[in-house]
Design a protein around this motif. Structure first.
Motif, PDB file in Angstrom:
ATOM      1  N   SER A  24      21.808   3.327  23.722  1.00 20.04           N
ATOM      2  CA  SER A  24      22.987   3.131  24.564  1.00 20.04           C
ATOM      3  C   SER A  24      23.973   2.140  23.955  1.00 20.04           C
ATOM      4  N   LEU A  25      23.508   1.313  23.015  1.00 20.09           N
ATOM      5  CA  LEU A  25      24.363   0.361  22.310  1.00 20.09           C
ATOM      6  C   LEU A  25      24.197   0.546  20.809  1.00 20.09           C
ATOM      7  N   SER A  26      25.143   0.031  20.051  1.00 26.30           N
ATOM      8  CA  SER A  26      25.006   0.054  18.596  1.00 26.30           C
ATOM      9  C   SER A  26      23.860  -0.864  18.180  1.00 26.30           C
ATOM     10  N   THR A  70      34.051   0.417  21.818  1.00 26.96           N
ATOM     11  CA  THR A  70      33.019   0.137  20.811  1.00 26.96           C
ATOM     12  C   THR A  70      32.920   1.205  19.732  1.00 26.96           C
ATOM     13  N   GLY A  71      33.396   2.416  20.001  1.00 29.60           N
ATOM     14  CA  GLY A  71      33.235   3.519  19.061  1.00 29.60           C
ATOM     15  C   GLY A  71      31.843   4.110  19.062  1.00 29.60           C
ATOM     16  N   HIS A  72      30.964   3.608  19.953  1.00 26.37           N
ATOM     17  CA  HIS A  72      29.579   4.091  19.982  1.00 26.37           C
ATOM     18  C   HIS A  72      29.429   5.147  21.069  1.00 26.37           C
ATOM     19  N   PRO A  73      28.983   6.361  20.730  1.00 23.67           N
ATOM     20  CA  PRO A  73      28.840   7.415  21.737  1.00 23.67           C
ATOM     21  C   PRO A  73      27.808   7.031  22.798  1.00 23.67           C
ATOM     22  N   ARG A  74      28.113   7.394  24.021  1.00 28.97           N
ATOM     23  CA  ARG A  74      27.229   7.069  25.136  1.00 28.97           C
ATOM     24  C   ARG A  74      26.017   7.991  25.175  1.00 28.97           C
ATOM     25  N   ILE A  75      25.053   7.630  26.005  1.00 27.25           N
ATOM     26  CA  ILE A  75      24.005   8.556  26.406  1.00 27.25           C
ATOM     27  C   ILE A  75      24.602   9.482  27.465  1.00 27.25           C
ATOM     28  N   SER A  76      24.252  10.743  27.435  1.00 27.81           N
ATOM     29  CA  SER A  76      24.825  11.728  28.342  1.00 27.81           C
ATOM     30  C   SER A  76      24.501  11.401  29.799  1.00 27.81           C
TER      31      SER A  76
END
Length: 292
Positions: A24-26, A70-76
């Motif tokens: 969920s986070l980088s 953040t540019g980090h894709p989320r969890i669906s």
């Protein structure tokens, strides 16, 4: 879900890993979080269900969508909702939609509630990089209020980004609960939870929750032995019907939280309200005729 059979309802837990292992986070922010809170396992949602079922507790589960900042894709969100639906006796799905998605995010929120049974939405203003009273988020709030869902806002300092140069770009000012006061004014029927003891703005959070009928406080993210004295005093009195048990699992386990809560000077008649009754009412798990 039968609330009568539950010992407690934890309104604040995190899905930190997807089925395919996506976090969920980088890795950088996860590392900072573990330096701050201590290393911990990242359970899957089925593991979370087993953990809470063993303790006769229910848990609200969510992630944080902060892809814009953040540019980090989320969890669906759909994955979380579907996984929770496999364990309806103990898990309650919330979602997270980045406010920067505007009306597209509002449409997604509507679909998540109507098609996937999502009961609320998690906002982390500091990580998502927005002020809660910014009009960019208002289309999202409109949908959440209309559908009777809950908006849960992180408030106060965060361990995410702590110790990273520049705090990982995370601005603490966005998590001042006074910014949520504007939301409670503009959306008077929106059910709101201020998450955590709101250091360094605890008094502000108490003021908002006391003044605005729709605003509640969850007690997650801190061991109860560190709660500010004014928070304990208000939980025992003026806010006894608006304070909720939350752990921040897996960062803090409910076992640890409850052990420390047992030592806190809370009135016997207030204790069950905080642990279960207030959350059951807010989540609609109790019959309307029993609600005050």
């Amino acid at each position: 879900m039968n609330a009568d059979e539950l010992v407690a309802i934890d309104v604040h837990t995190h899905a930190e890993v997807s089925k395919d292992g996506h976090g969920s986070l980088s890795p950088r922010l996860f590392g900072a979080s573990e330096d701050y809170f201590g290393a911990h396992e990242r359970p899957t949602i089925p593991q979370m269900a087993a953990y809470y079922r063993e303790r006769q507790m229910a848990a609200v589960v969510f992630t944080v969508d902060a892809e814009h900042a953040t540019g980090h894709p989320r969890i669906s969100n759909e994955e979380i909702a579907e996984s929770c639906a496999e364990h309806p006796d103990v898990l309650i799905p919330f979602a997270s939609v980045d406010p920067w998605k505007g009306r597209a995010g509002a449409r997604e929120a509507r679909r998540l509630v109507t098609d996937h049974g999502v009961r609320g939405f998690k906002f982390h203003p500091s990580i998502q990089g927005f002020a809660p009273n910014d009009p960019l988020a208002y289309p999202l709030y409109e949908v959440i209020e209309e559908l009777g869902a809950i908006a849960l806002f992180h408030t106060g300092q965060t361990g995410i980004g702590a110790g990273v140069p520049g705090g990982g770009g995370i601005r603490l000012k966005y998590s001042n609960p006074m910014l949520v006061d504007d939301v409670a004014v503009d959306f008077p029927h929106l059910k709101i939870i201020l998450a955590h003891p709101s250091f360094p703005w605890q008094d502000e959070a108490l003021a908002v929750a006391t003044h605005k009928p729709s605003v509640h406080i969850d007690l997650s993210g801190w061991s109860p032995k560190y709660f500010p004295p004014q928070l304990v005093r208000y939980a025992n009195t003026l806010l006894k019907d608006k304070v909720l048990f939350g752990s921040d699992y897996p960062v803090i386990t409910p076992d640890r939280w409850l052990a420390d809560f047992a030592k806190l000077d809370i009135k016997p008649e207030v204790r069950p309200k905080i642990l279960k009754d207030n959350a059951a009412r807010l989540l609609g798990l109790t019959p309307k005729e029993t609600q005050p």
